[in-house]
Every structure is written in structure tokens, then in C-alpha cells.
Scaffold this active site. Structure first.
Site, PDB file in Angstrom:
ATOM      1  N   GLY A  76       9.374   4.169  23.293  1.00 21.40           N
ATOM      2  CA  GLY A  76      10.392   4.102  22.908  1.00 21.40           C
ATOM      3  C   GLY A  76      11.957   5.373  22.911  1.00 21.40           C
ATOM      4  O   GLY A  76      13.347   5.144  23.240  1.00 21.40           O
ATOM      5  N   THR A  77      10.845   6.283  22.571  1.00 19.90           N
ATOM      6  CA  THR A  77      11.802   7.319  22.578  1.00 19.90           C
ATOM      7  C   THR A  77      12.712   7.673  23.615  1.00 19.90           C
ATOM      8  O   THR A  77      14.075   7.760  24.135  1.00 19.90           O
ATOM      9  CB  THR A  77      11.484   9.039  22.245  1.00 19.90           C
ATOM     10  N   ASN A 153      15.677  -0.877  12.149  1.00 24.57           N
ATOM     11  CA  ASN A 153      14.431  -0.189  11.989  1.00 24.57           C
ATOM     12  C   ASN A 153      13.804  -0.223  10.446  1.00 24.57           C
ATOM     13  O   ASN A 153      13.131  -0.475   9.760  1.00 24.57           O
ATOM     14  CB  ASN A 153      13.660   0.809  12.623  1.00 24.57           C
ATOM     15  N   GLN A 181      12.137  -2.795  17.393  1.00 25.21           N
ATOM     16  CA  GLN A 181      12.689  -3.022  16.516  1.00 25.21           C
ATOM     17  C   GLN A 181      12.212  -4.907  16.332  1.00 25.21           C
ATOM     18  O   GLN A 181      11.370  -5.514  15.877  1.00 25.21           O
ATOM     19  CB  GLN A 181      12.487  -3.264  15.112  1.00 25.21           C
ATOM     20  N   ALA A 202       5.929  -0.479  22.722  1.00 25.70           N
ATOM     21  CA  ALA A 202       4.161  -1.384  23.173  1.00 25.70           C
ATOM     22  C   ALA A 202       3.687  -1.293  21.754  1.00 25.70           C
ATOM     23  O   ALA A 202       3.507  -2.781  21.030  1.00 25.70           O
ATOM     24  CB  ALA A 202       3.114  -0.920  24.251  1.00 25.70           C
ATOM     25  N   HIS A 203       4.146   0.189  20.625  1.00 29.65           N
ATOM     26  CA  HIS A 203       3.283  -0.310  19.823  1.00 29.65           C
ATOM     27  C   HIS A 203       3.725  -0.309  18.377  1.00 29.65           C
ATOM     28  O   HIS A 203       3.133  -0.612  17.991  1.00 29.65           O
ATOM     29  CB  HIS A 203       2.497   1.310  19.197  1.00 29.65           C
ATOM     30  N   THR A 239       2.937   8.993  37.679  1.00 27.44           N
ATOM     31  CA  THR A 239       1.989   8.358  37.921  1.00 27.44           C
ATOM     32  C   THR A 239       1.509   7.647  36.943  1.00 27.44           C
ATOM     33  O   THR A 239       1.686   7.662  35.705  1.00 27.44           O
ATOM     34  CB  THR A 239       0.152   9.273  38.023  1.00 27.44           C
ATOM     35  N   CYS A 327      10.049   8.988  12.612  1.00 25.68           N
ATOM     36  CA  CYS A 327      10.615  10.396  13.433  1.00 25.68           C
ATOM     37  C   CYS A 327      11.465  11.478  12.756  1.00 25.68           C
ATOM     38  O   CYS A 327      11.388  12.269  12.849  1.00 25.68           O
ATOM     39  CB  CYS A 327      11.897   9.841  14.268  1.00 25.68           C
TER      40      CYS A 327
HETATM   41  C1  LIG Z   1      14.524   1.405  16.139  1.00 26.26           C
HETATM   42  C2  LIG Z   1      13.533   2.447  17.665  1.00 26.26           C
HETATM   43  N1  LIG Z   1      14.191   2.932  18.225  1.00 26.26           N
HETATM   44  C3  LIG Z   1      13.344   3.952  19.246  1.00 26.26           C
HETATM   45  C4  LIG Z   1      11.874   4.044  18.533  1.00 26.26           C
HETATM   46  C5  LIG Z   1      10.999   5.116  18.650  1.00 26.26           C
HETATM   47  O1  LIG Z   1      10.155   4.362  19.698  1.00 26.26           O
HETATM   48  P1  LIG Z   1       8.642   5.376  20.181  1.00 26.26           P
HETATM   49  O2  LIG Z   1       8.073   5.067  18.776  1.00 26.26           O
HETATM   50  O3  LIG Z   1       7.890   4.424  20.896  1.00 26.26           O
HETATM   51  O4  LIG Z   1       9.054   6.618  20.878  1.00 26.26           O
HETATM   52  C6  LIG Z   1      11.754   3.595  17.299  1.00 26.26           C
HETATM   53  C7  LIG Z   1      10.279   3.672  16.780  1.00 26.26           C
HETATM   54  O5  LIG Z   1      10.179   4.356  15.463  1.00 26.26           O
HETATM   55  C8  LIG Z   1      12.560   2.334  16.382  1.00 26.26           C
HETATM   56  O6  LIG Z   1      12.045   1.798  15.585  1.00 26.26           O
END
Ligand SMILES: Cc1ncc(COP(=O)(O)O)c(C=O)c1O
Length: 381
Positions: A76-77, A153, A181, A202-203, A239, A327
Site C-alpha cells: 500500500g505504501t 484506518n 482498508q 494484500a496483507h 521482476t 506506521c
Molecule cells: C489506509 C492505509 N493506507 C496505506 C497503508 C500502507 O499499506 P502497506 O502496509 O501495505 O504499505 C495502510 C496500512 O496500514 C493503511 O491502513
């Protein structure tokens, strides 16, 4: 003592069927999808099919010659960084992000600011909903991008995406949503939402950590942020991992096929938790409780208590929850999201996030409630 995991917005346990599907793909020794030999062709065919089907499950149409695009990322980041930095382009202009975005959007916006962009934060109401009237006033002819998450989140509050899309369309401004989310917990259709770009990972849906994606509509210019390859149309070179894409596909399919039942289960557990805590703790309140929310998220503030003390005491009792975005959870700073909502400092000080998951049970929630009540009453006295 059994462990109780109530931190699913941070990450979810890997589903066993997903783990088996990923392991089986690794065992089949899938090769590099970019190779020109038989091994490459086989991997490419597999990956292309996965990409089309993942797109379909998210309401996109990747199959068409000039259809939507799906770029795999590391999560996601990275998806959010690619969206903000890649869509805003190189010529500085205005970029609008909501004040309650995840650090991966806020941080990418700060980088844009360093590059000369005029970054503005769209305010929210005390319920955590983006102020549409303010957004309408803030949009200018120079706005390069608007980014507002589908669901927050920390509070689970769902944002008025359709209205935001209308506002952006009326000014011909591209719109990105962080649906990280929302995917797996709410119906998410890229085409129905009519957004220009959408991030997922995915996680958060019992898939593997280490893969996510950015969906975007055909014709939208997305500048690469990583350089040195031609994979994924050069937008995100490197890759590609077929086994991790299998993980996304299997996890997403389980969510989409069972969405209604999963939502109902999550909502029941979340409501059970909130109702008991509120009934038996006079100083507890639900943050964002009046807004429409994700089915699994309860942000509960215990007025007068220190959230870090509650979290640590619960950890000793084997109950896992969080005090904000994972984070930012290394720090004990108050949540920027709750500050942006304009909540009183006493509420912010005592706020914890409990996020339930599909594998939680009503019996676990009962035990967790008993332990939470014991901890907060002990700390209060
Ligand atoms: C709303 C939101 N955006 C982005 C992220 C970041 O995703 P990732 O942990 O896969 O980098 C998160 C993870 O906590 C999230 O809750």
C-alpha cells in the site's frame, strides 16, 4: 493464556488456503515472466490471467485492449507513493489530500511539497468525514490531483467518494483513493466508483505481506518512481512475482465470494465489543461512532486514561490492539487523524483502536471485553 488478536487494520493473519496456493506456486518453480523462453512465456500467461481476474474482482476491466491498468507494487505504501508522485507529474501545481490520510499519502504529499507543489489538506468534521463544501472551495484550475481514502484506518469512517468524484469531474481533476482498508470489507468496484486511481494491499485481506497494487484508468499518465526496466509498461519496473500475485488472487477471491457473510460476522463482533464496553465503562466513547464505518473497526476512547498505558496493560493480558496507524505506532505521539478531527485532547489521549477479523469469535470478544474493562477500571482507580 490464549492470545487475542484485535489489530486486523494493522495486518491480518495469512489465510491457510492462500498460504498453500502461494507455496504451491513457489514449488512449481515459476520463472521470470519477462524471459523470452518457455519458462518466461508460462509465467507471463499465468501472471496476465491473474492480473485480469484480480482487476475483475475489483470491478476493473483490464482485458480490453485499451482498458484499465493494474500495476503490482510491494504494498500500500508504494501504491500510494506511485499514485501521488506519479500522477501529479513534474510541473508543480496544487495537490489536495484529506487531513486524515494514512502516513503513506501524507508523506508522499510532503515530498511533493519539497518539489514545489502547493499541498493543501482538506479538513474533516468531528465525525471524521471530509468537508465537501471546503473541497469545492479549494479546487482550482491548477489542481493536479485530489486524494481521499475510502475508509479511515484508525476510525473506520467511510468517506463520501461519489460526491468527491463529482466535484473532481466537474473541474476535470484526477482523483485517487486509498482503498486499502476498504477492499475485503466493503464492496469495491473501480468502474462504479468512477475514480481515476485506486490503491490496495494484500496483507489487509489475509493475503501475503509484500504485494499490493495500483489500479488506474486508461489514458491517465502515471510517471514511474522506480527506474531501470520495462516491466509493467515501465511504470513500475522490476521482476514481477507470480507467487505473490497468486496470493492476492486467492485472498481477494475468498473475500469477494464471502463478502456478505464476512461483513455480517465482523459487524456483529465489533458491535458486541462496543456495546459491552460502553455499557460497563462510563468514561468510554466511540470515536467516529455517528458516521458510517467499516464493519470491523472500533476506535474507543477511555477519557482520562493514557492510551499507551492501556495498550501495554492489554498486551500483558495477551490482547493485541493499537493506538493508531501501525506506521506511526513506534511513537507515542497523539494520533494526527484524531487531531485533524478536532477532538478534545482528553479523548485523543485515551483513544485505542480495536479491529476485529474473520477468525475472531464471539467467545474471544467476551474474554477481551472482560480484560479491557478490568484494565481500564484498574488504571482509572
Ligand atoms: C489506509 C492505509 N493506507 C496505506 C497503508 C500502507 O499499506 P502497506 O502496509 O501495505 O504499505 C495502510 C496500512 O496500514 C493503511 O491502513
Amino acid at each position: 493464556m490464549d492470545r487475542i488478536y484485535l489489530d486486523h487494520n494493522s495486518t491480518t493473519p495469512l489465510d491457510r488456503e492462500v498460504a498453500a496456493a502461494v507455496a504451491s506456486c513457489f514449488e512449481q518453480q515459476t520463472l521470470n515472466p519477462a524471459s523470452q523462453h518457455w519458462g518466461g512465456r508460462e509465467a507471463r500467461r499465468w501472471l496476465d490471467n491473474l492480473r485480469v481476474e484480480i482487476g475483475q474482482m475489483l470491478g476493473a476491466n483490464i482485458d480490453e485492449l485499451s482498458g484499465d491498468r493494474l500495476v503490482f507494487t510491494s504494498g500500500g505504501t508504494e501504491s500510494n507513493n506511485l499514485a501521488l508522485l506519479g500522477i501529479s507529474g513534474e510541473t508543480p501545481g496544487q495537490v489536495l489530500v484529506s487531513s486524515i490520510e494514512h502516513p503513506s499519502v501524507i508523506g508522499a504529499a510532503e515530498e511533493l511539497q519539497r518539489r514545489g507543489f502547493d499541498v493543501q489538506h482538506i479538513p474533516t468534521s468531528p465525525n471524521g468525514i471530509v468537508d465537501l463544501a471546503r473541497l469545492a472551495e479549494m479546487l482550482t484550475d491548477d489542481t493536479k490531483l485530489v486524494s481521499v481514502m475510502m475508509a479511515n484506518n484508525e476510525t473506520g469512517v467511510i468517506q463520501p467518494i461519489a460526491e468527491i468524484v463529482d466535484l473532481c469531474r466537474s473541474r476535470e481533476v484526477p482523483f485517487h483513493t486509498d482503498a486499502i482498508q476498504a477492499v475485503g470489507k466493503l464492496p469495491v468496484s473501480f468502474r462504479e466508483l468512477n475514480v481515476d486511481a485506486l490503491s490496495f494491499t494484500a496483507h489487509k485481506l489475509h493475503g501475503p505481506r509484500g504485494i499490493g497494487g495500483l489500479l488506474f484508468r486508461d489514458g491517465l499518465q502515471v510517471q514511474p518512481q522506480i527506474h531501470g526496466g520495462f516491466q509493467q509498461e515501465g511504470i513500475r519496473p522490476g521482476t514481477e512475482s507470480v507467487p505473490l500475485a497468486v496470493g492476492v488472487h486467492t485472498a481477494l477471491k475468498k473475500c469477494v465470494d464471502n463478502l456478505d457473510a464476512r461483513r455480517a460476522h465482523l459487524e456483529q463482533l465489533r458491535n458486541q465489543l462496543e456495546q459491552r464496553l460502553l455499557a460497563e465503562c462510563s468514561f468510554a466513547e466511540v470515536v467516529g461512532g455517528k458516521a458510517e464505518r467499516l464493519p470491523n473497526t472500533a476506535n474507543i476512547s477511555f477519557r482520562g486514561l493514557n492510551r499507551q498505558a492501556v495498550l501495554m496493560a492489554l498486551d500483558m493480558q495477551q490482547v493485541a490492539c493499537s493506538t493508531g496507524s501501525a506506521c506511526a505506532s513506534g511513537s507515542s505521539d497523539p494520533s494526527p487523524v484524531l487531531i485533524a478531527m478536532g477532538l478534545p485532547s482528553e479523548v485523543i489521549e485515551g483513544a485505542l483502536r480495536f479491529s476485529v477479523g474473520v477468525e475472531n469469535t464471539a467467545a474471544e470478544i467476551e474474554i477481551a471485553c472482560g480484560l479491557i474493562l478490568q484494565v481500564v477500571h484498574n488504571l482509572r482507580s
